[in-house]
Scaffold this active site. Structure first.
Site, PDB file in Angstrom:
ATOM      1  N   ASP A 259      61.507  16.277  61.380  1.00 55.50           N
ATOM      2  CA  ASP A 259      61.907  15.369  60.304  1.00 55.50           C
ATOM      3  C   ASP A 259      60.938  15.473  59.129  1.00 55.50           C
ATOM      4  OD1 ASP A 259      59.652  13.596  60.864  1.00 55.50           O
ATOM      5  OD2 ASP A 259      60.785  12.943  62.615  1.00 55.50           O
ATOM      6  N   LYS A 281      65.030  12.104  57.195  1.00 53.99           N
ATOM      7  CA  LYS A 281      65.547  11.186  56.183  1.00 53.99           C
ATOM      8  C   LYS A 281      64.741  11.356  54.904  1.00 53.99           C
ATOM      9  CE  LYS A 281      66.448   6.998  57.426  1.00 53.99           C
ATOM     10  NZ  LYS A 281      66.264   5.596  57.878  1.00 53.99           N
ATOM     11  N   MET A 394      55.459   2.797  56.969  1.00 52.59           N
ATOM     12  CA  MET A 394      56.638   2.953  56.104  1.00 52.59           C
ATOM     13  C   MET A 394      56.814   1.746  55.188  1.00 52.59           C
ATOM     14  SD  MET A 394      59.007   4.422  59.218  1.00 52.59           S
ATOM     15  CE  MET A 394      58.334   3.183  60.339  1.00 52.59           C
TER      16      MET A 394
END
Length: 493
Positions: A259, A281, A394
């Site tokens: 990712d 993502k 995040m």
């Protein structure tokens, strides 16, 4: 990668060597070691050449293997040659050689002048037939030789005999195991048997017998039957922080699933022939749904593939690794979890911010800063009144709201807070302030970032030991590139 690494076959091929001094003598030995026929072009009489060149000229060689043409270089001297090395101390001659070689589309090396080279000579570890070449792209030959010496200390002198032994067995293995994946796994397994030690000790008959037994026992379809998945923590960014087990498992993989929070430098540690599958993502691009990722892992393992599922940081800390191995367990497929350095410990360490300290914090909490439906659903009252160090993963886009909510629920506005951007990489930047000031300091900060709240942040000024630069090359895949990779994979599916 500045140069394409290749190995040229010069066995019994005519090569031109211009020069008769010490450097030319070294290049002559190098060319002869590879079996080249060398035409030496130098104006000196034979007795005036370097002694090592004279020894080569007087030694018993096949006819024409080493010859000396006493003359000043002219382009016609390259006729009939397939490779050219210029080793003179005359810049004009070297330039003339380079131009003549290029006019004939011949590979040319001008010693200590990379600008005029079409190829450069690496530092070499010769364990024939095993050859290891190390290059600094011409920038620092001394450094390349230093790296060579470090590698040589790790490579047994018998590695060449082992390579020759395996070379003799390739045909038999290919016949027994027509599937390329089964063959690769068989060869990897042999390196874990007593075979290398038997060959190192010269017990060749025993080695032949053991190899034949192992080959006879090998499954003709696939030694492992079904595939497996390695769920690997790729760490916070710096590839040097990858664990040894993670590197081993990554290099065994047929397919690498990764990712956006896995740096390309880590992905590049996989085998060259491994399939890379991006499922990350990124902003302005839809992510591959988690259920689809889990199902893809199941399908790959059922197809007999060895899969490395790379997760940024540690797969069990906000990595949804548990969901993926739940799917594998439900399908009855084998898997292994390889822990990694999670972002909190890696970034805090590189920022000089201890997550715990007996004078400031006796515990630490890891919290996700991702929002659901645009709202952070956290127990703000509990977080605001605790004395723990709070680490928000995040949380860049929600950093202002996090600071506001903590203040609103009772945490002092003067509580120290910091943001670590691109932690552990050359681009690392650390912003420190308080809950009230930090949001204004991090305008324009980039992801991936980690938000740390607590008095331990005050120690950064005193303990910071690692300095990054915002001008350093990016470590993570830029978002437009990630989006393009994602779209390519979606289109091919």
């Amino acid at each position: 990668m500045r140069y394409l690494p290749i190995f040229l076959d010069v066995q019994n091929k005519r090569c031109a060597l211009i020069g008769g001094g010490e450097i030319a003598a070294r290049k002559l030995a190098w060319l002869r070691a590879a079996g080249a026929h060398v035409r030496i072009i130098a104006p000196e009489a034979m007795n005036d050449l370097h002694p090592e060149i004279i020894i080569q000229l007087e030694a018993e060689h096949p006819e024409g293997a080493v010859t000396h043409l006493r003359a000043r270089f002219v382009p016609a001297h390259l006729d009939g040659c397939e490779l050219v090395v210029s080793a003179t101390d005359d810049a004009a001659v070297n330039t003339s050689v380079a131009m003549a070689a290029r006019a004939r589309n011949l590979p040319v090396n001008v010693v200590d002048d990379p600008a005029q080279c079409s190829f450069i000579v690496p530092a070499v570890i010769d364990r024939d037939p095993m050859t290891i070449a190390i290059s600094s792209s011409g920038t620092s030959p001394v450094l390349a030789r230093w790296v060579r010496s470090r590698i040589e200390s790790l490579i047994p002198s018998s590695i060449g005999r082992l390579a020759a032994f395996f070379g003799m067995k390739r045909g038999a293995v290919q016949t027994r195991l027509p599937d390329i994946g089964a063959r690769r796994r068989f060869w990897e397994t042999q390196l874990e048997t007593p075979l290398p030690e038997l060959i190192a000790q010269g017990r060749i008959d025993e080695a032949h017998a053991l190899f034949q037994t192992n080959l006879s026992d090998a499954n003709t379809q696939n030694d492992l039957g079904q595939g497996r998945v390695y769920l690997i923590g790729a760490g916070p960014g710096d590839p040097d922080l990858l664990t040894f087990r993670a590197l081993q498992r990554l290099q065994q993989a047929d397919v690498v699933v990764y990712d956006r929070l896995v740096s390309p430098a880590v992905v590049d540690l996989a085998r060259r022939d491994a399939v890379r599958m991006y499922v990350g993502k990124c902003r302005d691009a839809h992510s591959v749904p988690q259920e689809e990722i889990s199902q893809r892992l199941v399908e790959l393992a059922r197809a007999g593939k060895i899969v490395a599922r790379l997760k940024g940081g540690d797969p069990f800390v906000f990595g949804r690794g548990g969901e993926e191995i739940e799917a594998l367990a439900a399908a009855g497929l084998p898997f292994e979890v390889v822990p990694g350095i999670t972002a909190a410990t890696g970034c805090a360490a590189y920022a000089g911010i201890p997550l715990t300290h007996r004078d400031y914090a006796q515990s630490v909490r890891f919290i996700t800063g991702h929002t659901r439906d645009g709202k952070l659903d956290l127990d703000w009252g509990n977080l605001a009144t605790c004395k723990d160090t709070l680490v928000f993963y995040m949380g860049l886009s929600a950093s202002a709201e996090i600071c506001q909510q903590l203040i609103a629920h009772g945490m002092p506005a003067t509580r120290a807070a910091g943001l670590v951007e691109h932690g552990t990489t050359a681009r690392q930047q650390v912003y420190t302030g308080t809950l009230s000031t930090l949001p204004g300091l991090i305008v324009g900060a980039e992801s991936p970032s980690l938000l740390i709240v607590g008095d331990v942040v005050k120690l950064h000024e005193k303990l910071a030991w690692f300095q990054g630069s915002p001008d350093a090359a990016p470590t993570f895949t830029p978002q437009p590139v990630a989006a393009a990779l994602h779209q390519k994979i979606r289109s091919a599916a």
